[in-house]
Design a protein around this motif. Structure first.
Motif, PDB file in Angstrom:
ATOM      1  N   SER A  16       0.830  -1.206   0.000  1.00 41.22           N
ATOM      2  CA  SER A  16       0.000   0.000   0.000  1.00 41.22           C
ATOM      3  C   SER A  16       0.862   1.253   0.000  1.00 41.22           C
ATOM      4  O   SER A  16       0.583   2.210  -0.719  1.00 41.22           O
ATOM      5  CB  SER A  16      -0.930   0.014   1.219  1.00 41.22           C
ATOM      6  OG  SER A  16      -1.924  -0.972   1.082  1.00 41.22           O
ATOM      7  N   VAL A  17       1.927   1.244   0.782  1.00 40.15           N
ATOM      8  CA  VAL A  17       2.815   2.410   0.839  1.00 40.15           C
ATOM      9  C   VAL A  17       3.472   2.635  -0.522  1.00 40.15           C
ATOM     10  O   VAL A  17       3.575   3.777  -0.978  1.00 40.15           O
ATOM     11  CB  VAL A  17       3.878   2.253   1.949  1.00 40.15           C
ATOM     12  CG1 VAL A  17       4.812   3.446   1.966  1.00 40.15           C
ATOM     13  CG2 VAL A  17       3.205   2.089   3.307  1.00 40.15           C
ATOM     14  N   ASN A  18       3.854   1.580  -1.184  1.00 42.18           N
ATOM     15  CA  ASN A  18       4.453   1.715  -2.516  1.00 42.18           C
ATOM     16  C   ASN A  18       3.472   2.316  -3.517  1.00 42.18           C
ATOM     17  O   ASN A  18       3.859   3.090  -4.390  1.00 42.18           O
ATOM     18  CB  ASN A  18       4.998   0.385  -3.012  1.00 42.18           C
ATOM     19  CG  ASN A  18       6.264  -0.013  -2.282  1.00 42.18           C
ATOM     20  OD1 ASN A  18       7.032   0.839  -1.843  1.00 42.18           O
ATOM     21  ND2 ASN A  18       6.475  -1.301  -2.135  1.00 42.18           N
ATOM     22  N   ASN A  22       3.334   6.548  -5.653  1.00 43.49           N
ATOM     23  CA  ASN A  22       3.062   6.908  -7.044  1.00 43.49           C
ATOM     24  C   ASN A  22       2.030   8.022  -7.192  1.00 43.49           C
ATOM     25  O   ASN A  22       1.770   8.470  -8.290  1.00 43.49           O
ATOM     26  CB  ASN A  22       2.600   5.674  -7.826  1.00 43.49           C
ATOM     27  CG  ASN A  22       3.694   4.639  -7.933  1.00 43.49           C
ATOM     28  OD1 ASN A  22       4.854   4.971  -8.150  1.00 43.49           O
ATOM     29  ND2 ASN A  22       3.335   3.378  -7.769  1.00 43.49           N
ATOM     30  N   LEU A  23       1.472   8.465  -6.088  1.00 39.29           N
ATOM     31  CA  LEU A  23       0.449   9.512  -6.128  1.00 39.29           C
ATOM     32  C   LEU A  23       1.080  10.886  -5.970  1.00 39.29           C
ATOM     33  O   LEU A  23       2.172  11.036  -5.406  1.00 39.29           O
ATOM     34  CB  LEU A  23      -0.560   9.303  -4.988  1.00 39.29           C
ATOM     35  CG  LEU A  23      -1.359   8.011  -4.999  1.00 39.29           C
ATOM     36  CD1 LEU A  23      -2.254   7.965  -3.766  1.00 39.29           C
ATOM     37  CD2 LEU A  23      -2.189   7.891  -6.266  1.00 39.29           C
ATOM     38  N   ASP A  24       0.377  11.887  -6.448  1.00 39.27           N
ATOM     39  CA  ASP A  24       0.775  13.271  -6.211  1.00 39.27           C
ATOM     40  C   ASP A  24       0.697  13.510  -4.702  1.00 39.27           C
ATOM     41  O   ASP A  24      -0.299  13.165  -4.061  1.00 39.27           O
ATOM     42  CB  ASP A  24      -0.193  14.206  -6.949  1.00 39.27           C
ATOM     43  CG  ASP A  24       0.205  15.653  -6.874  1.00 39.27           C
ATOM     44  OD1 ASP A  24       0.594  16.121  -5.784  1.00 39.27           O
ATOM     45  OD2 ASP A  24       0.121  16.328  -7.917  1.00 39.27           O
ATOM     46  N   VAL A  25       1.740  14.097  -4.151  1.00 39.23           N
ATOM     47  CA  VAL A  25       1.815  14.293  -2.702  1.00 39.23           C
ATOM     48  C   VAL A  25       0.628  15.114  -2.174  1.00 39.23           C
ATOM     49  O   VAL A  25       0.226  14.957  -1.029  1.00 39.23           O
ATOM     50  CB  VAL A  25       3.175  14.915  -2.306  1.00 39.23           C
ATOM     51  CG1 VAL A  25       3.265  16.371  -2.736  1.00 39.23           C
ATOM     52  CG2 VAL A  25       3.433  14.773  -0.822  1.00 39.23           C
ATOM     53  N   ARG A  26       0.050  15.953  -3.014  1.00 36.79           N
ATOM     54  CA  ARG A  26      -1.108  16.756  -2.576  1.00 36.79           C
ATOM     55  C   ARG A  26      -2.290  15.878  -2.202  1.00 36.79           C
ATOM     56  O   ARG A  26      -3.118  16.259  -1.371  1.00 36.79           O
ATOM     57  CB  ARG A  26      -1.496  17.760  -3.656  1.00 36.79           C
ATOM     58  CG  ARG A  26      -0.433  18.836  -3.862  1.00 36.79           C
ATOM     59  CD  ARG A  26      -0.757  19.719  -5.003  1.00 36.79           C
ATOM     60  NE  ARG A  26      -0.660  18.914  -6.228  1.00 36.79           N
ATOM     61  CZ  ARG A  26      -0.727  19.399  -7.453  1.00 36.79           C
ATOM     62  NH1 ARG A  26      -0.928  20.680  -7.635  1.00 36.79           N
ATOM     63  NH2 ARG A  26      -0.611  18.614  -8.496  1.00 36.79           N
TER      64      ARG A  26
END
Length: 135
Positions: A16-18, A22-26
């Motif tokens: 899940s953390v990985n 891959n997501l935008d930090v926002r």
């Protein structure tokens, strides 16, 4: 997909953390309190990665970190210092200096026993060394 579904399910849930990486930090802003809970023990496999994941949020983390420092979870204070705080940019650390000074110079017994005071002192020493060479 609801990003809340990617909050780790347990301390071993590095998959899940990985995916969160891959997501935008926002997109992580609303998840900060939930993610920080997985940094309560620096021995947990997800703790280091979550610390790295949250670093780009910098100043936005300060209220959450202060809540941790105000808690009675001295193990979590140590873990968050090791896995996140010491890696923050100097500008963020400068804003947190009063909190770090309190931990380092006026620790509770638990903060001393769990080495949070020692870690805060090391961060302050690093900050002072940085200031000497900052032109």
């Amino acid at each position: 997909m609801d990003v809340r579904e990617l909050i780790p399910k347990d301390k071993m849930d590095t998959d899940s953390v990985n995916k969160l990486k891959n997501l935008d930090v926002r997109l992580l802003r609303d998840l900060v309190p939930d993610l920080l809970e997985w940094t309560q023990d620096c021995n947990w496999p997800v703790a280091r990665d979550i610390g790295e994941l949250l670093l780009p949020l910098g100043h936005e983390l300060i209220p959450y970190l202060r809540e941790i420092f105000a808690s009675d979870d001295d193990c979590w204070k140590y873990a968050i210092l090791v896995e996140l705080v010491k890696k923050l940019p100097m500008a963020v650390l400068a804003e947190m200096e009063p909190d770090l000074r309190r931990l380092a110079f006026h620790p509770t017994r638990g903060e001393r026993d769990e080495l949070a005071a020692e870690e805060a002192a090391e961060i302050l020493a690093h900050m002072e060394k940085y200031d000497k060479f900052d032109i």
